[in-house]
Scaffold this motif. Structure first.
Motif, PDB file in Angstrom:
ATOM      1  N   UNK A  77       1.184  -0.564  -0.523  1.00 48.60           N
ATOM      2  CA  UNK A  77       0.119   0.096  -0.049  1.00 48.60           C
ATOM      3  C   UNK A  77       0.996   1.532  -0.118  1.00 48.60           C
ATOM      4  N   UNK A  78       0.674   1.880  -1.157  1.00 47.67           N
ATOM      5  CA  UNK A  78       1.470   3.537  -0.915  1.00 47.67           C
ATOM      6  C   UNK A  78       0.922   4.681   0.253  1.00 47.67           C
ATOM      7  N   UNK A  79       1.026   4.624   1.349  1.00 50.74           N
ATOM      8  CA  UNK A  79       0.975   5.265   2.341  1.00 50.74           C
ATOM      9  C   UNK A  79       0.661   6.780   2.349  1.00 50.74           C
ATOM     10  N   UNK A  80       0.980   7.706   1.369  1.00 55.11           N
ATOM     11  CA  UNK A  80       1.392   8.707   1.019  1.00 55.11           C
ATOM     12  C   UNK A  80       0.126   8.947  -0.014  1.00 55.11           C
ATOM     13  N   UNK A 105      -8.975  17.515  15.423  1.00 56.74           N
ATOM     14  CA  UNK A 105      -6.794  17.701  15.163  1.00 56.74           C
ATOM     15  C   UNK A 105      -7.430  16.720  14.878  1.00 56.74           C
ATOM     16  N   UNK A 106      -6.438  16.250  12.963  1.00 60.48           N
ATOM     17  CA  UNK A 106      -6.045  14.692  12.321  1.00 60.48           C
ATOM     18  C   UNK A 106      -4.772  14.661  12.573  1.00 60.48           C
ATOM     19  N   UNK A 107      -4.379  14.151  11.816  1.00 56.69           N
ATOM     20  CA  UNK A 107      -2.213  13.695  11.931  1.00 56.69           C
ATOM     21  C   UNK A 107      -1.956  12.501  11.387  1.00 56.69           C
ATOM     22  N   UNK A 108      -1.400  12.344  10.127  1.00 52.25           N
ATOM     23  CA  UNK A 108      -1.789  10.828   9.765  1.00 52.25           C
ATOM     24  C   UNK A 108      -0.028  10.042  10.626  1.00 52.25           C
ATOM     25  N   UNK A 109      -0.246   9.002  10.507  1.00 45.75           N
ATOM     26  CA  UNK A 109       0.965   8.554  11.010  1.00 45.75           C
ATOM     27  C   UNK A 109       1.331   8.218   9.855  1.00 45.75           C
ATOM     28  N   UNK A 110       2.560   7.312   9.912  1.00 49.86           N
ATOM     29  CA  UNK A 110       3.273   6.980   8.709  1.00 49.86           C
ATOM     30  C   UNK A 110       2.537   6.627   7.850  1.00 49.86           C
ATOM     31  N   UNK A 111       2.094   5.136   8.729  1.00 50.61           N
ATOM     32  CA  UNK A 111       1.726   3.981   7.991  1.00 50.61           C
ATOM     33  C   UNK A 111      -0.170   4.495   8.247  1.00 50.61           C
ATOM     34  N   UNK A 112      -0.504   5.679   7.937  1.00 53.50           N
ATOM     35  CA  UNK A 112      -1.737   5.283   7.761  1.00 53.50           C
ATOM     36  C   UNK A 112      -2.232   5.678   6.768  1.00 53.50           C
ATOM     37  N   UNK A 113      -3.138   4.465   6.341  1.00 57.58           N
ATOM     38  CA  UNK A 113      -4.215   4.031   6.676  1.00 57.58           C
ATOM     39  C   UNK A 113      -4.615   2.905   8.155  1.00 57.58           C
ATOM     40  N   UNK A 114      -3.616   1.698   7.398  1.00 59.64           N
ATOM     41  CA  UNK A 114      -2.938   0.421   8.393  1.00 59.64           C
ATOM     42  C   UNK A 114      -2.823   1.145   9.860  1.00 59.64           C
ATOM     43  N   UNK A 164     -10.606   0.516  15.974  1.00 57.60           N
ATOM     44  CA  UNK A 164     -11.040  -0.648  15.829  1.00 57.60           C
ATOM     45  C   UNK A 164     -11.348  -1.165  13.735  1.00 57.60           C
ATOM     46  N   UNK A 165     -11.102  -2.330  13.882  1.00 58.29           N
ATOM     47  CA  UNK A 165     -11.098  -3.355  12.793  1.00 58.29           C
ATOM     48  C   UNK A 165     -11.782  -3.272  11.512  1.00 58.29           C
ATOM     49  N   UNK A 166     -12.613  -2.601  11.613  1.00 60.50           N
ATOM     50  CA  UNK A 166     -13.978  -2.078  10.919  1.00 60.50           C
ATOM     51  C   UNK A 166     -13.162  -0.878  10.295  1.00 60.50           C
ATOM     52  N   UNK A 167     -12.497  -0.352  10.979  1.00 61.04           N
ATOM     53  CA  UNK A 167     -11.946   1.183   9.843  1.00 61.04           C
ATOM     54  C   UNK A 167     -10.935   1.251   9.429  1.00 61.04           C
ATOM     55  N   UNK A 168      -9.719   0.195  10.330  1.00 61.28           N
ATOM     56  CA  UNK A 168      -8.057   0.146  10.085  1.00 61.28           C
ATOM     57  C   UNK A 168      -8.359  -0.551   8.987  1.00 61.28           C
ATOM     58  N   UNK A 169      -7.334   0.515   7.809  1.00 61.50           N
ATOM     59  CA  UNK A 169      -6.446  -0.554   6.306  1.00 61.50           C
ATOM     60  C   UNK A 169      -7.684   0.811   5.433  1.00 61.50           C
ATOM     61  N   UNK A 170      -8.555   1.252   5.997  1.00 62.68           N
ATOM     62  CA  UNK A 170      -9.469   2.297   4.780  1.00 62.68           C
ATOM     63  C   UNK A 170      -9.226   3.600   5.395  1.00 62.68           C
ATOM     64  N   UNK A 171      -9.901   4.604   4.724  1.00 62.19           N
ATOM     65  CA  UNK A 171      -9.498   6.600   4.809  1.00 62.19           C
ATOM     66  C   UNK A 171     -10.905   6.037   5.798  1.00 62.19           C
TER      67      UNK A 171
END
Length: 109
Positions: free
Chosen positions: A1-4, A52-61, A92-99
Motif C-alpha cells: 500500500x502506498x500510504x502517502x 484535529x487529525x495527524x496522519x501517522x506514517x503508516x495511516x490508514x493501516x 477498530x478492525x472496521x476502520x483500519x486499512x481504510x480512509x
C-alpha cells in the motif's frame, strides 16, 4: 500500500467536503483540523468542536493521531468523551486499512 498516496487522496476529498471548515496545520501537510457541527440546524447550531487529525506514517493501516477541542456549547469533558469514542473507532478492525477521517467526522457530528 502506498500510504502517502492514500493520504493525499483522502486529504483532497476531505478538503472538498469540508471546504471552509478545513484548516491545514503547519508542517508537511499531514495534519489538519475540521470544525464540526451537528448535521441538523446548519448555521443555527449551538454546539461545535474541532477535530484535529495527524496522519501517522503508516495511516490508514494504523489510526491517525486524533484530538477534539470544544469550540461552542460543549464542555471540555464532552469533547474528551468524543475524542475517546473517535480513538476507539479509529482503532477498530472496521476502520483500519481504510480512509477513515470522513467516517470519524460523521460520528463526531
Amino acid at each position: 500500500m502506498d500510504y502517502e498516496e492514500e493520504q493525499q487522496m483522502e486529504l483532497q476529498a476531505v478538503q472538498a467536503i469540508y471546504m471552509d471548515d478545513y484548516k491545514e496545520l503547519e508542517g508537511d501537510g499531514t495534519a489538519f483540523e475540521l470544525t464540526l457541527v451537528p448535521e441538523t440546524g446548519g448555521d443555527n447550531n449551538h454546539v461545535s468542536l474541532t477535530l484535529s487529525v495527524e496522519y501517522t506514517a503508516t495511516y490508514p493501516e494504523t489510526p491517525p493521531i486524533l484530538s477534539c477541542r470544544a469550540v461552542r456549547g460543549l464542555t471540555d469533558e464532552q469533547a474528551t468523551e468524543c475524542e475517546a469514542m473517535l480513538k476507539e473507532a479509529a482503532a477498530s478492525d472496521e476502520m483500519l486499512g481504510n480512509a477513515m477521517v470522513y467516517m470519524l467526522a460523521e460520528r463526531a457530528q
